[in-house]
Scaffold this motif. Sequence first.
Motif, PDB file in Angstrom:
ATOM      1  N   GLU A  80       0.831  -1.207   0.000  1.00  0.00           N
ATOM      2  CA  GLU A  80       0.000   0.000   0.000  1.00  0.00           C
ATOM      3  C   GLU A  80       0.864   1.256   0.000  1.00  0.00           C
ATOM      4  O   GLU A  80       0.575   2.216  -0.716  1.00  0.00           O
ATOM      5  N   TRP A  81       1.941   1.240   0.789  1.00  0.00           N
ATOM      6  CA  TRP A  81       2.825   2.403   0.849  1.00  0.00           C
ATOM      7  C   TRP A  81       3.489   2.661  -0.499  1.00  0.00           C
ATOM      8  O   TRP A  81       3.476   3.785  -0.992  1.00  0.00           O
ATOM      9  N   ILE A  82       4.070   1.618  -1.094  1.00  0.00           N
ATOM     10  CA  ILE A  82       4.827   1.834  -2.330  1.00  0.00           C
ATOM     11  C   ILE A  82       3.906   2.234  -3.479  1.00  0.00           C
ATOM     12  O   ILE A  82       4.231   3.127  -4.259  1.00  0.00           O
ATOM     13  N   LYS A  83       2.736   1.621  -3.568  1.00  0.00           N
ATOM     14  CA  LYS A  83       1.783   2.013  -4.611  1.00  0.00           C
ATOM     15  C   LYS A  83       1.309   3.445  -4.384  1.00  0.00           C
ATOM     16  O   LYS A  83       1.167   4.220  -5.336  1.00  0.00           O
ATOM     17  N   LEU A 138       1.422   9.161  -5.804  1.00  0.00           N
ATOM     18  CA  LEU A 138       1.647  10.548  -5.372  1.00  0.00           C
ATOM     19  C   LEU A 138       2.630  11.249  -6.308  1.00  0.00           C
ATOM     20  O   LEU A 138       2.375  12.380  -6.742  1.00  0.00           O
ATOM     21  N   TRP A 139       3.731  10.597  -6.630  1.00  0.00           N
ATOM     22  CA  TRP A 139       4.695  11.188  -7.559  1.00  0.00           C
ATOM     23  C   TRP A 139       4.070  11.391  -8.930  1.00  0.00           C
ATOM     24  O   TRP A 139       4.328  12.411  -9.575  1.00  0.00           O
ATOM     25  N   ALA A 140       3.269  10.436  -9.386  1.00  0.00           N
ATOM     26  CA  ALA A 140       2.622  10.562 -10.689  1.00  0.00           C
ATOM     27  C   ALA A 140       1.730  11.799 -10.724  1.00  0.00           C
ATOM     28  O   ALA A 140       1.726  12.560 -11.696  1.00  0.00           O
ATOM     29  N   GLU A 141       0.979  12.017  -9.653  1.00  0.00           N
ATOM     30  CA  GLU A 141       0.111  13.200  -9.579  1.00  0.00           C
ATOM     31  C   GLU A 141       0.932  14.481  -9.506  1.00  0.00           C
ATOM     32  O   GLU A 141       0.607  15.477 -10.157  1.00  0.00           O
ATOM     33  N   ASP A 142       2.007  14.469  -8.724  1.00  0.00           N
ATOM     34  CA  ASP A 142       2.837  15.667  -8.548  1.00  0.00           C
ATOM     35  C   ASP A 142       3.603  16.042  -9.811  1.00  0.00           C
ATOM     36  O   ASP A 142       3.779  17.221 -10.114  1.00  0.00           O
ATOM     37  N   PRO A 167      16.057   1.202  -6.341  1.00  0.00           N
ATOM     38  CA  PRO A 167      15.089   0.956  -7.410  1.00  0.00           C
ATOM     39  C   PRO A 167      15.026   2.132  -8.380  1.00  0.00           C
ATOM     40  O   PRO A 167      15.364   3.267  -8.039  1.00  0.00           O
ATOM     41  N   THR A 168      14.584   1.822  -9.585  1.00  0.00           N
ATOM     42  CA  THR A 168      14.436   2.837 -10.622  1.00  0.00           C
ATOM     43  C   THR A 168      13.028   2.783 -11.203  1.00  0.00           C
ATOM     44  O   THR A 168      12.316   1.793 -11.062  1.00  0.00           O
ATOM     45  N   SER A 169      12.665   3.873 -11.851  1.00  0.00           N
ATOM     46  CA  SER A 169      11.427   3.958 -12.611  1.00  0.00           C
ATOM     47  C   SER A 169      11.794   4.436 -14.006  1.00  0.00           C
ATOM     48  O   SER A 169      12.312   5.547 -14.163  1.00  0.00           O
ATOM     49  N   TYR A 170      11.580   3.587 -14.990  1.00  0.00           N
ATOM     50  CA  TYR A 170      11.969   3.885 -16.365  1.00  0.00           C
ATOM     51  C   TYR A 170      13.435   4.317 -16.436  1.00  0.00           C
ATOM     52  O   TYR A 170      13.799   5.238 -17.154  1.00  0.00           O
TER      53      TYR A 170
END
Length: 129
Positions: free
Chosen positions: A55-58, A63-67, A98-101
């Motif tokens: 729940e935290w990581i999702k 939150l970052w996606a919205e920001d 960890p990375t995102s894209y």
Amino acid sequence: MTQIEFETKAKSLVRTLINYISCNEFSEIAKVAKIDSSWCSDGKTQEEGIKSFEEWIKGQLQLWAEDYGKDYVIDSYNENKFNLGILKNNRSFSEYTPTSYGEDLDFWFELDIKVNEDNNLSLCFNVNI
């Protein structure tokens, strides 16, 4: 266990953990790792602690996606992001970023890897922000 044998087993174990997270297979994590006891307060089980982590990581990624107006994910395992500590007294304190894209995220996983008497590894992980 030699350092080379340890490295091979540890990389495989951490790869499996990160790929479970990357593929949103959180229910599989308990098969390869435990989550730090700080996620299991108030008598929570390991499974409940892992659910809290999910729940935290999702929530953090959302939150970052919205920001920032773009999607965030956890990429699959990348060996270059794994900092494996030296095996000392049958224990290694290691980290995975960890990375995102392909871009580093603002937290990392702390990994406590132990070798038991049967030369099997156990892994406990936590998040550091």
